[in-house]
Scaffold this active site. Sequence first.
Site, PDB file in Angstrom:
ATOM      1  N   ALA A 151     -13.915  56.369  36.058  1.00  0.00           N
ATOM      2  CA  ALA A 151     -12.698  57.112  35.722  1.00  0.00           C
ATOM      3  C   ALA A 151     -12.063  57.716  36.971  1.00  0.00           C
ATOM      4  O   ALA A 151     -10.835  57.701  37.126  1.00  0.00           O
ATOM      5  CB  ALA A 151     -13.013  58.206  34.706  1.00  0.00           C
ATOM      6  N   TYR A 152     -12.894  58.244  37.853  1.00  0.00           N
ATOM      7  CA  TYR A 152     -12.381  58.813  39.105  1.00  0.00           C
ATOM      8  C   TYR A 152     -11.629  57.751  39.898  1.00  0.00           C
ATOM      9  O   TYR A 152     -10.493  57.975  40.348  1.00  0.00           O
ATOM     10  CB  TYR A 152     -13.538  59.372  39.925  1.00  0.00           C
TER      11      TYR A 152
END
EC number: 1.5.1.50
Length: 240
Positions: A151-152
């Site tokens: 996600a980062y």
Amino acid sequence: MGKAQPLPILITGGGRRIGLALAWHFINQKQPVIISYRTHYPAIDGLINAGAQCIQADFSTNDGVMAFADEVLKSTHGLRAILHNASAWMAEKPGTSLTDVLACMMQIHVNTPYLLNHALERLLRGHGHAASDIIHFTDYVVERGSDKHIAYAASKAALDNMTRSFARKLAPEVKVNSIAPSLILFNEHDDAEYRQQALNKSLMKTAPGEKEVIDLVDYLLTSCFVTGRSFPLDGGRHLR
């Protein structure tokens, strides 16, 4: 007549590490600075005493982002630049809600700069050709991806893409670029084994420190031509 006061540079996440170093760099150049901070570190008091405007902000919600934008709009008639340095870092791990991880990463790295760029656009315009800047801080993982921080990496990739979109939207008055760092400096608690492993990931085998970022930011602010580009700061890590 006296010389006009320079327009301030806005730095999100300016209370520590690279954001703090950038704030002091500009203050030492007699450049007005506005920073956002979430947690009141002792360094904030030093910035305030040096003349910086420090605004506490919570970017975890869109309402918090817009409340910060309103404070900036009330405090200045223009901006020299916006440096989107505020960041968060979450891994996908057992016991952690995947939807929460994704929402948090997208909120800080995508929603926040997206909303601020729109809300503060008028503060950047009207100062001349290539007279204003937006700089997004992305990450080395934009190109490589990350199996432990999916996600980062995805949120930073979205921010990287927004660099080109905003460059098209705001030219020629505003230049929009991004900086994609890997290891720049260690945390105090990082042990010797971790530090050596991290250093070995790049060809240059060093953590260059904040000055490397400051020098690149200065170049981008000085340029009257460069826009819509991402600048890696990775010490040749992509060649390992």
